[in-house]
Structure formats: structure tokens, C-alpha cells
Design an enzyme around this catalytic site. Structure first.
Site, PDB file in Angstrom:
ATOM      1  N   GLY A 102      43.607  -1.116 -72.050  1.00 27.54           N
ATOM      2  CA  GLY A 102      42.359  -1.845 -71.838  1.00 27.54           C
ATOM      3  C   GLY A 102      41.127  -0.973 -71.953  1.00 27.54           C
ATOM      4  N   HIS A 103      39.963  -1.638 -71.883  1.00 28.71           N
ATOM      5  CA  HIS A 103      38.693  -0.934 -72.036  1.00 28.71           C
ATOM      6  C   HIS A 103      38.463   0.068 -70.899  1.00 28.71           C
ATOM      7  CE1 HIS A 103      37.457  -4.589 -69.715  1.00 28.71           C
ATOM      8  NE2 HIS A 103      36.814  -3.674 -69.008  1.00 28.71           N
ATOM      9  N   ASN A 104      37.864   1.192 -71.262  1.00 27.07           N
ATOM     10  CA  ASN A 104      37.490   2.274 -70.336  1.00 27.07           C
ATOM     11  C   ASN A 104      38.675   3.019 -69.728  1.00 27.07           C
ATOM     12  OD1 ASN A 104      34.843   1.513 -70.813  1.00 27.07           O
ATOM     13  ND2 ASN A 104      34.680   0.355 -68.931  1.00 27.07           N
ATOM     14  N   SER A 122      39.662   0.241 -67.081  1.00 29.72           N
ATOM     15  CA  SER A 122      39.069   1.227 -66.171  1.00 29.72           C
ATOM     16  C   SER A 122      40.087   1.966 -65.311  1.00 29.72           C
ATOM     17  CB  SER A 122      37.990   0.589 -65.299  1.00 29.72           C
ATOM     18  OG  SER A 122      36.962   0.067 -66.114  1.00 29.72           O
TER      19      SER A 122
END
Length: 175
Positions: A102-104, A122
């Protein structure tokens, strides 16, 4: 670069890289000596939204994916670009087929992800971490260095350096 591969906007690819067929890379920096196998998607939009009243509001995904040196990314892997910061894949990581990042997310160096691992946005994974197949991670977690996660585990809380965890929800296996 293989057949039907798309190298889109904001991409830099280092020396001695092999990008297979049917790969899409956008908004990413890929360093030297990396291999990306067929069907992977790197740098696409993450699952970012907020809820206001009863409506979903899209959160712009404006970060990148930074892939360090000597990384192997298996077939049909998806790595989302960061929302505000960047998604980071550390040096010498090995990512098996059908993994979702996923993002980050941040993967520390020398980390290995077996097939079908899913890491929500994250989450930070330390260095020298071994993650068994089909393990899943909730978002915004901190996973320490030298951690081992058993296959099929559901990780819903932080894991400290050197711990081995397994089960659903994941618990310490031994000291």
C-alpha cells in the site's frame, strides 16, 4: 524492457535492470540491478479516501515509489505510490508473486515477502524481516528489525525487534 510494458510519467530506471512483459511503472525511481517480473504494477494510485458526512472524498496520491538497488519484484505485484510522502522499497529486498504493498509503506533492506502478502498503507517494515506467504498487515504499523512473521498471519499491532509472530491475530511465537 519487455513487450507491452509501459514506462509512464515521472519514471527513472537505473543501470542493469530487467523489466519483463506487461509491466506498468509510473511515478517511480528504480535504482540499479533491479528485476521486475511480468504483470507488475508500480506507482499506481493507493486506496486513499476520507469520509465526510456520508460521502467518500478522494485523497490525492502525489508521492512516488522509490525502489532501491538490487531488488527483485515478482509477477503481478502491486506497489502503490505514496499519498504525500513516498513508498520505499529498501535495498536487496525480495518480493514474491501476488504481493500488494500500500501507499507510504516502507520496507527496510534485506526484507523478504513471500507470495500473497498484503501490507496496508503507511506501515513500516524494518530490516532483515522475513514474512511468510499470505500474511496480512493492518495500516500504520511499525514492524521492527529482524522480525519473522509466519505464513497466514494477521498482524494488527506493532512488532518489536527480533520477535517471531504468527496466527490470526498474530502473537509472539517464542522469545
Amino acid at each position: 524492457v519487455g513487450c507491452n510494458t509501459v514506462i509512464g510519467p515521472g519514471v527513472t530506471i537505473g543501470d542493469n535492470c530487467n523489466v519483463a512483459d506487461n509491466v506498468t511503472i509510473i511515478y517511480s525511481i528504480v535504482k540499479d540491478n533491479c528485476t521486475i517480473f511480468s504483470g507488475s504494477r508500480i506507482g499506481g494510485e493507493g486506496f486513499g479516501f476520507a469520509i465526510k458526512d456520508s460521502k467518500f472524498l478522494k485523497i490525492p496520491q502525489i508521492g512516488r515509489v522509490l525502489v532501491s538497488k538490487n531488488v527483485e519484484i515478482g509477477c503481478n505485484v502491486t506497489i502503490d505510490r505514496g499519498s504525500a510522502g513516498d513508498t520505499i522499497i529498501g535495498e536487496n529486498c525480495r518480493i514474491d508473486n501476488l504481493v500488494q504493498i500500500g501507499h507510504n509503506v516502507k520496507l527496510g533492506k534485506n526484507t523478504i515477502l513471500a507470495a500473497m502478502v498484503g501490507i496496508s498503507g503507511s506501515t513500516s517494515i524494518g530490516e532483515n524481516v522475513l514474512i511468510g506467504g499470505k500474511a496480512g498487515f493492518s495500516g500504520h504499523l511499525k514492524i521492527g528489525n529482524n522480525v519473522k512473521v509466519a505464513a497466514g498471519s494477521g498482524v494488527i499491532k506493532d512488532v518489536h525487534d527480533g520477535q517471531s509472530v504468527g496466527g490470526y491475530p498474530a502473537q509472539k511465537l517464542f522469545e
